[in-house]
Design a protein around this motif. Structure first.
Motif, PDB file in Angstrom:
ATOM      1  N   ARG A 138       0.820  -1.222   0.000  1.00 42.69           N
ATOM      2  CA  ARG A 138       0.000   0.000   0.000  1.00 42.69           C
ATOM      3  C   ARG A 138       0.853   1.270   0.000  1.00 42.69           C
ATOM      4  O   ARG A 138       0.491   2.275   0.605  1.00 42.69           O
ATOM      5  CB  ARG A 138      -0.953   0.028   1.202  1.00 42.69           C
TER       6      ARG A 138
ATOM      7  N   ARG B  40      -3.051   7.078   1.021  1.00 41.63           N
ATOM      8  CA  ARG B  40      -3.508   8.308   1.682  1.00 41.63           C
ATOM      9  C   ARG B  40      -2.503   8.968   2.611  1.00 41.63           C
ATOM     10  O   ARG B  40      -2.696  10.102   3.001  1.00 41.63           O
ATOM     11  CB  ARG B  40      -4.797   8.012   2.457  1.00 41.63           C
TER      12      ARG B  40
ATOM     13  N   TYR C 164      -0.822  11.926  -3.243  1.00 40.79           N
ATOM     14  CA  TYR C 164      -1.878  10.948  -3.564  1.00 40.79           C
ATOM     15  C   TYR C 164      -3.255  11.554  -3.293  1.00 40.79           C
ATOM     16  O   TYR C 164      -4.152  11.486  -4.132  1.00 40.79           O
ATOM     17  CB  TYR C 164      -1.704   9.665  -2.732  1.00 40.79           C
TER      18      TYR C 164
ATOM     19  N   ARG D  40      -6.229  11.936  -5.972  1.00 43.25           N
ATOM     20  CA  ARG D  40      -7.434  11.172  -5.640  1.00 43.25           C
ATOM     21  C   ARG D  40      -8.657  12.103  -5.682  1.00 43.25           C
ATOM     22  O   ARG D  40      -9.698  11.741  -6.215  1.00 43.25           O
ATOM     23  CB  ARG D  40      -7.254  10.574  -4.236  1.00 43.25           C
TER      24      ARG D  40
ATOM     25  N   ASP E 298      -6.705  -2.486  -7.684  1.00 40.96           N
ATOM     26  CA  ASP E 298      -7.306  -3.095  -6.502  1.00 40.96           C
ATOM     27  C   ASP E 298      -7.633  -4.549  -6.789  1.00 40.96           C
ATOM     28  O   ASP E 298      -7.771  -4.939  -7.953  1.00 40.96           O
ATOM     29  CB  ASP E 298      -8.582  -2.350  -6.077  1.00 40.96           C
TER      30      ASP E 298
ATOM     31  N   HIS F  63       1.816  -5.810   6.744  1.00 45.91           N
ATOM     32  CA  HIS F  63       0.558  -5.539   6.031  1.00 45.91           C
ATOM     33  C   HIS F  63       0.676  -4.106   5.536  1.00 45.91           C
ATOM     34  O   HIS F  63       1.737  -3.494   5.663  1.00 45.91           O
ATOM     35  CB  HIS F  63      -0.644  -5.756   6.952  1.00 45.91           C
TER      36      HIS F  63
HETATM   37  O1  CP3 Z   1      -0.166  -1.470  -2.546  1.00 43.92           O
HETATM   38  C1  CP3 Z   1      -0.367  -0.539  -3.360  1.00 43.92           C
HETATM   39  O2  CP3 Z   1       0.118   0.600  -3.194  1.00 43.92           O
HETATM   40  C2  CP3 Z   1      -1.131  -0.845  -4.634  1.00 43.92           C
HETATM   41  C3  CP3 Z   1      -2.517  -0.637  -4.601  1.00 43.92           C
HETATM   42  C4  CP3 Z   1      -3.458  -1.527  -3.797  1.00 43.92           C
HETATM   43  C5  CP3 Z   1      -4.694  -1.034  -3.332  1.00 43.92           C
HETATM   44  N1  CP3 Z   1      -5.398  -2.074  -2.827  1.00 43.92           N
HETATM   45  C6  CP3 Z   1      -5.142   0.366  -3.439  1.00 43.92           C
HETATM   46  C7  CP3 Z   1      -6.208   0.840  -2.539  1.00 43.92           C
HETATM   47  C8  CP3 Z   1      -3.396  -2.885  -3.469  1.00 43.92           C
HETATM   48  C9  CP3 Z   1      -2.263  -3.882  -3.674  1.00 43.92           C
HETATM   49  C10 CP3 Z   1      -4.645  -3.214  -2.868  1.00 43.92           C
HETATM   50  C11 CP3 Z   1      -4.994  -4.575  -2.437  1.00 43.92           C
HETATM   51  C12 CP3 Z   1      -6.244  -4.794  -1.705  1.00 43.92           C
HETATM   52  N2  CP3 Z   1      -7.461  -4.187  -1.892  1.00 43.92           N
HETATM   53  C13 CP3 Z   1      -6.407  -5.779  -0.698  1.00 43.92           C
HETATM   54  C14 CP3 Z   1      -5.352  -6.777  -0.272  1.00 43.92           C
HETATM   55  C15 CP3 Z   1      -4.231  -6.176   0.469  1.00 43.92           C
HETATM   56  C16 CP3 Z   1      -4.569  -5.590   1.804  1.00 43.92           C
HETATM   57  O3  CP3 Z   1      -4.181  -4.438   2.027  1.00 43.92           O
HETATM   58  O4  CP3 Z   1      -5.157  -6.302   2.628  1.00 43.92           O
HETATM   59  C17 CP3 Z   1      -7.735  -5.697  -0.239  1.00 43.92           C
HETATM   60  C18 CP3 Z   1      -8.356  -6.552   0.848  1.00 43.92           C
HETATM   61  C19 CP3 Z   1      -8.394  -4.698  -1.016  1.00 43.92           C
HETATM   62  C20 CP3 Z   1      -9.829  -4.298  -0.967  1.00 43.92           C
HETATM   63  C21 CP3 Z   1      -9.961  -2.896  -0.538  1.00 43.92           C
HETATM   64  N3  CP3 Z   1      -9.637  -1.799  -1.318  1.00 43.92           N
HETATM   65  C22 CP3 Z   1     -10.407  -2.413   0.715  1.00 43.92           C
HETATM   66  C23 CP3 Z   1     -10.836  -3.295   1.879  1.00 43.92           C
HETATM   67  C24 CP3 Z   1     -10.357  -1.025   0.656  1.00 43.92           C
HETATM   68  C25 CP3 Z   1     -10.831  -0.056   1.700  1.00 43.92           C
HETATM   69  C26 CP3 Z   1      -9.903   0.010   2.854  1.00 43.92           C
HETATM   70  C27 CP3 Z   1      -8.980   1.177   2.724  1.00 43.92           C
HETATM   71  O5  CP3 Z   1      -7.763   1.015   2.954  1.00 43.92           O
HETATM   72  O6  CP3 Z   1      -9.495   2.267   2.430  1.00 43.92           O
HETATM   73  C28 CP3 Z   1      -9.839  -0.654  -0.602  1.00 43.92           C
HETATM   74  C29 CP3 Z   1      -9.577   0.716  -1.101  1.00 43.92           C
HETATM   75  C30 CP3 Z   1      -8.183   1.033  -1.506  1.00 43.92           C
HETATM   76  N4  CP3 Z   1      -7.420   0.238  -2.312  1.00 43.92           N
HETATM   77  C31 CP3 Z   1      -7.453   2.203  -1.192  1.00 43.92           C
HETATM   78  C32 CP3 Z   1      -6.219   2.092  -1.844  1.00 43.92           C
HETATM   79  C33 CP3 Z   1      -5.104   3.106  -1.859  1.00 43.92           C
HETATM   80  C34 CP3 Z   1      -7.967   3.385  -0.379  1.00 43.92           C
HETATM   81  C35 CP3 Z   1      -8.879   4.155  -1.282  1.00 43.92           C
HETATM   82  C36 CP3 Z   1      -8.901   5.639  -1.053  1.00 43.92           C
HETATM   83  O7  CP3 Z   1      -8.006   6.336  -1.540  1.00 43.92           O
HETATM   84  O8  CP3 Z   1      -9.846   6.082  -0.401  1.00 43.92           O
END
Ligand code: CP3
Length: 348
Positions: A28, A32, A37, A41, A78, A325
Protein backbone atom coordinates in the motif's frame (compact mmCIF):
# COMPACT_ATOMS: atom_id res chain seq x y z
CA UNK A 1 23.80 -7.19 -21.53
CA UNK A 2 21.09 -5.12 -23.24
CA UNK A 3 20.17 -2.02 -21.28
CA UNK A 4 16.63 -3.09 -20.48
CA UNK A 5 17.86 -6.16 -18.61
CA UNK A 6 19.66 -4.18 -15.88
CA UNK A 7 19.76 -6.19 -12.67
CA UNK A 8 16.80 -5.65 -10.37
CA UNK A 9 17.63 -6.52 -6.74
CA UNK A 10 14.07 -7.64 -6.02
CA UNK A 11 14.05 -10.03 -8.99
CA UNK A 12 17.50 -11.29 -7.96
CA UNK A 13 16.11 -12.29 -4.56
CA UNK A 14 13.10 -13.95 -6.21
CA UNK A 15 15.54 -15.85 -8.43
CA UNK A 16 17.40 -17.33 -5.48
CA UNK A 17 20.19 -14.79 -5.03
CA UNK A 18 20.33 -13.11 -1.61
CA UNK A 19 21.26 -9.41 -1.66
CA UNK A 20 23.57 -7.96 1.02
CA UNK A 21 21.17 -5.02 1.44
CA UNK A 22 17.66 -6.43 1.12
CA UNK A 23 15.45 -4.82 -1.55
CA UNK A 24 12.70 -2.73 0.01
CA UNK A 25 9.13 -1.68 -0.78
CA UNK A 26 5.91 -1.28 1.21
CA UNK A 27 2.50 -2.81 0.74
CA UNK A 28 0.00 0.00 0.00
CA UNK A 29 2.93 2.35 -0.65
CA UNK A 30 0.74 4.49 -2.92
CA UNK A 31 -1.99 5.87 -0.71
CA UNK A 32 -3.51 8.31 1.68
CA UNK A 33 -0.42 8.95 3.85
CA UNK A 34 0.99 10.88 0.83
CA UNK A 35 -0.34 14.42 0.20
CA UNK A 36 0.33 14.08 -3.54
CA UNK A 37 -1.88 10.95 -3.56
CA UNK A 38 -4.71 12.72 -1.76
CA UNK A 39 -4.51 15.56 -4.26
CA UNK A 40 -4.79 13.33 -7.33
CA UNK A 41 -7.43 11.17 -5.64
CA UNK A 42 -9.60 14.31 -5.16
CA UNK A 43 -9.07 15.30 -8.79
CA UNK A 44 -9.97 11.83 -10.10
CA UNK A 45 -13.31 11.72 -8.30
CA UNK A 46 -14.02 8.09 -7.42
CA UNK A 47 -11.47 5.48 -6.37
CA UNK A 48 -12.24 3.31 -9.41
CA UNK A 49 -11.79 6.37 -11.68
CA UNK A 50 -8.32 6.69 -10.21
CA UNK A 51 -7.62 2.99 -10.88
CA UNK A 52 -8.99 3.03 -14.44
CA UNK A 53 -7.45 6.28 -15.73
CA UNK A 54 -4.01 5.04 -16.89
CA UNK A 55 -2.39 8.47 -16.61
CA UNK A 56 -3.52 8.83 -12.98
CA UNK A 57 -2.86 5.22 -11.99
CA UNK A 58 0.66 5.45 -13.42
CA UNK A 59 1.28 8.72 -11.62
CA UNK A 60 0.24 7.46 -8.16
CA UNK A 61 2.26 4.28 -8.75
CA UNK A 62 5.39 6.42 -9.29
CA UNK A 63 4.81 8.89 -6.41
CA UNK A 64 6.32 6.73 -3.63
CA UNK A 65 9.28 5.80 -5.88
CA UNK A 66 10.19 9.46 -6.38
CA UNK A 67 10.01 10.14 -2.66
CA UNK A 68 11.68 7.06 -1.22
CA UNK A 69 13.59 5.39 -4.07
CA UNK A 70 12.08 1.99 -3.27
CA UNK A 71 13.30 -1.11 -5.12
CA UNK A 72 9.84 -1.86 -6.46
CA UNK A 73 6.73 -0.07 -7.66
CA UNK A 74 3.38 -1.86 -7.30
CA UNK A 75 0.80 -0.98 -9.92
CA UNK A 76 -2.01 1.11 -8.51
CA UNK A 77 -5.19 -0.94 -8.81
CA UNK A 78 -7.31 -3.09 -6.50
CA UNK A 79 -8.10 -6.76 -5.93
CA UNK A 80 -11.80 -6.03 -6.58
CA UNK A 81 -11.25 -5.18 -10.27
CA UNK A 82 -11.81 -8.91 -11.00
CA UNK A 83 -15.38 -8.99 -9.60
CA UNK A 84 -15.92 -5.69 -11.43
CA UNK A 85 -14.78 -7.29 -14.73
CA UNK A 86 -17.09 -10.24 -13.94
CA UNK A 87 -19.96 -7.78 -14.10
CA UNK A 88 -20.56 -7.49 -10.36
CA UNK A 89 -21.42 -4.09 -8.96
CA UNK A 90 -18.37 -2.70 -7.09
CA UNK A 91 -18.44 0.68 -5.36
CA UNK A 92 -16.09 2.37 -2.93
CA UNK A 93 -17.97 4.53 -0.44
CA UNK A 94 -15.88 7.32 1.07
CA UNK A 95 -14.59 6.25 4.48
CA UNK A 96 -16.46 2.94 4.41
CA UNK A 97 -14.51 0.66 2.11
CA UNK A 98 -15.85 -1.47 -0.72
CA UNK A 99 -19.51 -2.31 -1.35
CA UNK A 100 -20.58 -5.10 -3.72
CA UNK A 101 -23.89 -6.79 -4.43
CA UNK A 102 -23.82 -9.80 -2.09
CA UNK A 103 -23.61 -13.25 -3.69
CA UNK A 104 -24.66 -15.74 -1.05
CA UNK A 105 -27.09 -18.34 -2.37
CA UNK A 106 -26.41 -21.31 -4.70
CA UNK A 107 -29.04 -19.88 -7.09
CA UNK A 108 -27.25 -16.55 -7.39
CA UNK A 109 -23.89 -18.27 -7.75
CA UNK A 110 -25.24 -20.45 -10.58
CA UNK A 111 -25.79 -17.20 -12.53
CA UNK A 112 -22.27 -15.84 -12.03
CA UNK A 113 -20.53 -15.28 -15.38
CA UNK A 114 -17.45 -17.43 -15.89
CA UNK A 115 -15.34 -15.15 -18.11
CA UNK A 116 -14.39 -11.64 -17.11
CA UNK A 117 -14.58 -8.82 -19.64
CA UNK A 118 -10.85 -8.14 -19.90
CA UNK A 119 -11.55 -5.06 -22.00
CA UNK A 120 -12.58 -3.45 -18.69
CA UNK A 121 -9.08 -4.16 -17.33
CA UNK A 122 -7.23 -2.73 -20.33
CA UNK A 123 -6.56 0.54 -18.41
CA UNK A 124 -4.61 -1.51 -15.83
CA UNK A 125 -2.38 -2.95 -18.55
CA UNK A 126 -1.98 0.47 -20.15
CA UNK A 127 -0.97 1.94 -16.75
CA UNK A 128 1.66 -0.81 -16.42
CA UNK A 129 3.10 -0.01 -19.86
CA UNK A 130 3.30 3.68 -18.92
CA UNK A 131 5.01 2.99 -15.59
CA UNK A 132 7.49 0.61 -17.18
CA UNK A 133 8.51 3.32 -19.66
CA UNK A 134 9.18 5.82 -16.86
CA UNK A 135 10.67 3.54 -14.22
CA UNK A 136 14.46 3.24 -13.82
CA UNK A 137 15.59 -0.19 -15.09
CA UNK A 138 16.81 -1.44 -11.70
CA UNK A 139 13.39 -0.92 -10.08
CA UNK A 140 11.01 -3.86 -10.30
CA UNK A 141 7.36 -3.40 -11.28
CA UNK A 142 4.88 -5.58 -9.39
CA UNK A 143 1.46 -6.62 -10.66
CA UNK A 144 -1.08 -8.32 -8.39
CA UNK A 145 -4.41 -9.95 -7.80
CA UNK A 146 -6.40 -10.93 -4.76
CA UNK A 147 -6.35 -14.60 -3.83
CA UNK A 148 -9.65 -16.30 -4.70
CA UNK A 149 -10.56 -16.83 -1.03
CA UNK A 150 -10.06 -13.16 -0.10
CA UNK A 151 -11.86 -11.84 -3.20
CA UNK A 152 -14.69 -14.29 -2.54
CA UNK A 153 -15.12 -13.01 1.04
CA UNK A 154 -15.98 -9.56 -0.37
CA UNK A 155 -18.15 -10.97 -3.17
CA UNK A 156 -20.18 -13.12 -0.77
CA UNK A 157 -20.67 -10.58 2.04
CA UNK A 158 -20.83 -7.55 -0.26
CA UNK A 159 -18.38 -5.75 2.05
CA UNK A 160 -15.55 -6.29 4.48
CA UNK A 161 -16.46 -8.05 7.74
CA UNK A 162 -14.30 -8.64 10.84
CA UNK A 163 -14.01 -12.44 10.52
CA UNK A 164 -15.44 -13.24 7.07
CA UNK A 165 -18.25 -15.27 8.66
CA UNK A 166 -20.54 -15.04 5.58
CA UNK A 167 -18.00 -16.69 3.25
CA UNK A 168 -16.91 -19.27 5.84
CA UNK A 169 -20.55 -20.20 6.43
CA UNK A 170 -21.32 -20.46 2.72
CA UNK A 171 -18.25 -22.69 2.22
CA UNK A 172 -19.49 -25.08 4.97
CA UNK A 173 -23.14 -25.12 3.89
CA UNK A 174 -22.73 -25.11 0.11
CA UNK A 175 -19.17 -26.22 -0.69
CA UNK A 176 -19.96 -26.95 -4.35
CA UNK A 177 -21.47 -23.52 -4.97
CA UNK A 178 -18.60 -21.87 -3.12
CA UNK A 179 -16.09 -23.92 -5.13
CA UNK A 180 -17.67 -22.53 -8.29
CA UNK A 181 -16.85 -18.95 -7.20
CA UNK A 182 -13.29 -20.02 -6.38
CA UNK A 183 -12.85 -21.82 -9.73
CA UNK A 184 -14.05 -18.77 -11.66
CA UNK A 185 -11.67 -16.55 -9.68
CA UNK A 186 -8.74 -18.93 -10.24
CA UNK A 187 -9.15 -18.92 -14.03
CA UNK A 188 -9.67 -15.17 -14.34
CA UNK A 189 -6.86 -14.36 -11.91
CA UNK A 190 -4.45 -16.43 -14.02
CA UNK A 191 -5.42 -14.44 -17.09
CA UNK A 192 -5.19 -11.11 -15.24
CA UNK A 193 -1.71 -11.92 -13.88
CA UNK A 194 -0.49 -13.07 -17.30
CA UNK A 195 -1.92 -9.85 -18.80
CA UNK A 196 -0.01 -7.78 -16.23
CA UNK A 197 3.26 -9.68 -16.83
CA UNK A 198 2.89 -9.22 -20.59
CA UNK A 199 2.23 -5.48 -20.04
CA UNK A 200 5.54 -5.03 -18.22
CA UNK A 201 5.22 -6.35 -14.66
CA UNK A 202 8.44 -8.10 -13.54
CA UNK A 203 6.66 -10.22 -10.94
CA UNK A 204 3.22 -10.54 -9.36
CA UNK A 205 1.85 -10.87 -5.83
CA UNK A 206 -1.24 -12.81 -4.74
CA UNK A 207 -2.87 -11.07 -1.73
CA UNK A 208 -4.69 -13.50 0.57
CA UNK A 209 -5.46 -10.95 3.27
CA UNK A 210 -8.09 -13.15 4.96
CA UNK A 211 -6.32 -16.53 4.82
CA UNK A 212 -5.80 -16.43 8.60
CA UNK A 213 -9.49 -16.87 9.50
CA UNK A 214 -9.54 -20.40 8.01
CA UNK A 215 -9.06 -23.62 10.03
CA UNK A 216 -6.30 -25.86 8.60
CA UNK A 217 -8.55 -28.08 6.46
CA UNK A 218 -10.30 -25.05 4.91
CA UNK A 219 -6.98 -23.24 4.57
CA UNK A 220 -5.65 -26.13 2.48
CA UNK A 221 -8.73 -26.16 0.27
CA UNK A 222 -9.53 -22.45 -0.14
CA UNK A 223 -6.13 -20.77 0.21
CA UNK A 224 -3.33 -23.23 -0.71
CA UNK A 225 -5.04 -25.14 -3.52
CA UNK A 226 -6.29 -22.07 -5.47
CA UNK A 227 -2.87 -20.39 -5.09
CA UNK A 228 -1.20 -23.58 -6.33
CA UNK A 229 -3.47 -23.59 -9.40
CA UNK A 230 -2.81 -19.90 -10.10
CA UNK A 231 0.97 -20.36 -9.84
CA UNK A 232 0.84 -23.41 -12.14
CA UNK A 233 -1.55 -21.69 -14.57
CA UNK A 234 0.59 -18.57 -14.89
CA UNK A 235 3.80 -20.61 -15.31
CA UNK A 236 2.15 -22.78 -17.96
CA UNK A 237 1.95 -19.65 -20.12
CA UNK A 238 5.06 -17.87 -18.77
CA UNK A 239 7.44 -20.51 -17.34
CA UNK A 240 9.78 -17.99 -15.69
CA UNK A 241 7.06 -15.92 -14.01
CA UNK A 242 8.08 -14.78 -10.53
CA UNK A 243 5.30 -14.97 -7.96
CA UNK A 244 4.99 -13.77 -4.34
CA UNK A 245 2.24 -15.18 -2.10
CA UNK A 246 0.80 -13.35 0.91
CA UNK A 247 -1.36 -15.65 3.03
CA UNK A 248 -1.83 -13.21 5.91
CA UNK A 249 -2.22 -14.88 9.29
CA UNK A 250 -1.19 -18.31 7.96
CA UNK A 251 1.15 -18.94 10.94
CA UNK A 252 2.04 -22.62 11.20
CA UNK A 253 0.48 -23.29 7.79
CA UNK A 254 3.23 -21.29 6.05
CA UNK A 255 5.57 -24.25 5.35
CA UNK A 256 2.71 -26.17 3.69
CA UNK A 257 1.66 -23.06 1.71
CA UNK A 258 5.17 -22.53 0.39
CA UNK A 259 5.83 -26.17 -0.42
CA UNK A 260 2.54 -26.80 -2.16
CA UNK A 261 2.10 -23.54 -4.10
CA UNK A 262 5.70 -23.19 -5.33
CA UNK A 263 5.78 -19.41 -4.82
CA UNK A 264 9.15 -17.65 -5.24
CA UNK A 265 8.61 -15.62 -2.06
CA UNK A 266 6.15 -15.55 0.78
CA UNK A 267 5.07 -12.35 2.48
CA UNK A 268 4.65 -12.76 6.23
CA UNK A 269 2.75 -10.69 8.78
CA UNK A 270 4.37 -9.19 11.87
CA UNK A 271 3.03 -11.81 14.29
CA UNK A 272 4.75 -14.72 12.57
CA UNK A 273 7.27 -16.59 14.74
CA UNK A 274 10.76 -15.92 13.25
CA UNK A 275 12.61 -19.15 14.16
CA UNK A 276 9.95 -21.27 12.44
CA UNK A 277 10.31 -19.08 9.32
CA UNK A 278 14.11 -19.32 9.35
CA UNK A 279 14.09 -23.07 9.78
CA UNK A 280 11.11 -24.22 7.71
CA UNK A 281 10.30 -21.47 5.19
CA UNK A 282 13.37 -19.42 4.26
CA UNK A 283 15.45 -22.44 3.11
CA UNK A 284 12.78 -23.07 0.45
CA UNK A 285 11.78 -19.58 -0.63
CA UNK A 286 12.47 -15.87 -0.18
CA UNK A 287 10.75 -14.14 2.73
CA UNK A 288 9.08 -10.74 2.47
CA UNK A 289 8.13 -8.64 5.47
CA UNK A 290 7.37 -8.11 8.22
CA UNK A 291 7.55 -4.79 10.08
CA UNK A 292 4.51 -3.96 12.22
CA UNK A 293 2.82 -0.95 10.51
CA UNK A 294 2.17 0.48 13.99
CA UNK A 295 5.93 0.62 14.69
CA UNK A 296 6.15 2.76 11.56
CA UNK A 297 3.57 5.14 13.01
CA UNK A 298 5.31 5.17 16.41
CA UNK A 299 8.72 6.07 14.94
CA UNK A 300 11.75 6.85 17.15
CA UNK A 301 13.60 4.11 19.01
CA UNK A 302 10.65 1.70 18.73
CA UNK A 303 10.86 1.89 14.94
CA UNK A 304 14.66 1.42 14.92
CA UNK A 305 14.30 -1.65 17.12
CA UNK A 306 11.52 -3.10 14.95
CA UNK A 307 13.57 -2.56 11.75
CA UNK A 308 16.61 -4.20 13.36
CA UNK A 309 14.51 -7.17 14.46
CA UNK A 310 13.39 -7.84 10.87
CA UNK A 311 16.98 -7.56 9.62
CA UNK A 312 18.37 -9.78 12.40
CA UNK A 313 15.59 -12.33 12.06
CA UNK A 314 15.74 -12.76 8.29
CA UNK A 315 18.66 -10.74 6.86
CA UNK A 316 21.06 -13.69 6.72
CA UNK A 317 18.80 -15.41 4.21
CA UNK A 318 16.85 -14.21 1.20
CA UNK A 319 14.84 -11.19 2.37
CA UNK A 320 12.65 -8.55 0.76
CA UNK A 321 12.14 -5.87 3.40
CA UNK A 322 8.47 -4.87 3.69
CA UNK A 323 5.71 -4.30 6.22
CA UNK A 324 3.65 -7.13 7.65
CA UNK A 325 0.56 -5.54 6.03
CA UNK A 326 -0.28 -2.24 4.33
CA UNK A 327 0.96 1.15 5.53
CA UNK A 328 -1.73 3.05 7.44
CA UNK A 329 -2.96 6.51 6.35
CA UNK A 330 -1.81 8.24 9.57
CA UNK A 331 1.86 7.23 9.08
CA UNK A 332 4.30 10.20 9.15
CA UNK A 333 6.42 10.47 5.99
CA UNK A 334 9.53 11.16 8.11
CA UNK A 335 9.16 7.71 9.69
CA UNK A 336 9.18 6.04 6.27
CA UNK A 337 12.41 7.95 5.53
CA UNK A 338 13.87 6.76 8.85
CA UNK A 339 13.02 3.14 8.00
CA UNK A 340 14.49 3.35 4.48
CA UNK A 341 17.76 4.87 5.76
CA UNK A 342 18.14 2.18 8.42
CA UNK A 343 17.50 -0.71 6.05
CA UNK A 344 19.93 0.70 3.47
CA UNK A 345 22.63 1.08 6.16
CA UNK A 346 22.40 -2.65 6.97
CA UNK A 347 25.78 -4.33 6.80
CA UNK A 348 24.64 -7.81 5.92
O1 CP3 B 1 -0.17 -1.47 -2.55
C1 CP3 B 1 -0.37 -0.54 -3.36
O2 CP3 B 1 0.12 0.60 -3.19
C2 CP3 B 1 -1.13 -0.85 -4.63
C3 CP3 B 1 -2.52 -0.64 -4.60
C4 CP3 B 1 -3.46 -1.53 -3.80
C5 CP3 B 1 -4.69 -1.03 -3.33
N1 CP3 B 1 -5.40 -2.07 -2.83
C6 CP3 B 1 -5.14 0.37 -3.44
C7 CP3 B 1 -6.21 0.84 -2.54
C8 CP3 B 1 -3.40 -2.89 -3.47
C9 CP3 B 1 -2.26 -3.88 -3.67
C10 CP3 B 1 -4.65 -3.21 -2.87
C11 CP3 B 1 -4.99 -4.57 -2.44
C12 CP3 B 1 -6.24 -4.79 -1.71
N2 CP3 B 1 -7.46 -4.19 -1.89
C13 CP3 B 1 -6.41 -5.78 -0.70
C14 CP3 B 1 -5.35 -6.78 -0.27
C15 CP3 B 1 -4.23 -6.18 0.47
C16 CP3 B 1 -4.57 -5.59 1.80
O3 CP3 B 1 -4.18 -4.44 2.03
O4 CP3 B 1 -5.16 -6.30 2.63
C17 CP3 B 1 -7.73 -5.70 -0.24
C18 CP3 B 1 -8.36 -6.55 0.85
C19 CP3 B 1 -8.39 -4.70 -1.02
C20 CP3 B 1 -9.83 -4.30 -0.97
C21 CP3 B 1 -9.96 -2.90 -0.54
N3 CP3 B 1 -9.64 -1.80 -1.32
C22 CP3 B 1 -10.41 -2.41 0.72
C23 CP3 B 1 -10.84 -3.30 1.88
C24 CP3 B 1 -10.36 -1.03 0.66
C25 CP3 B 1 -10.83 -0.06 1.70
C26 CP3 B 1 -9.90 0.01 2.85
C27 CP3 B 1 -8.98 1.18 2.72
O5 CP3 B 1 -7.76 1.02 2.95
O6 CP3 B 1 -9.49 2.27 2.43
C28 CP3 B 1 -9.84 -0.65 -0.60
C29 CP3 B 1 -9.58 0.72 -1.10
C30 CP3 B 1 -8.18 1.03 -1.51
N4 CP3 B 1 -7.42 0.24 -2.31
C31 CP3 B 1 -7.45 2.20 -1.19
C32 CP3 B 1 -6.22 2.09 -1.84
C33 CP3 B 1 -5.10 3.11 -1.86
C34 CP3 B 1 -7.97 3.38 -0.38
C35 CP3 B 1 -8.88 4.15 -1.28
C36 CP3 B 1 -8.90 5.64 -1.05
O7 CP3 B 1 -8.01 6.34 -1.54
O8 CP3 B 1 -9.85 6.08 -0.40
Amino acid sequence: MPQDSATKPLIEVLSGRRQAVPPLWMMRQAGRYLPEYRELRAKAGGFLDLCFTPEYAAEVTLQPIRRFDFDAAIIFSDILVIPYALGRSVRFEAGEGPRLDPLNTPEEIAGLVTHADFGKLEPVYEALRRVRRELAPQIALIGFCGAPWTVATYMVAGQGTPDQAPARMLAYRHPDAFAKIIDILVENSIQHLVGQLKAGADCVQIFDTWAGVLPPREFARWSIEPARRIVAGVRKQLPNAKIIGFPRGAGGMLPAYVEQTGVDAVSIDWATEPAMIRERVQPRTAVQGNLDPLALIAGGAALDRAVDDVLENFGKGRLIFNLGHGILPETPIAHVEQMVARVRAYKG
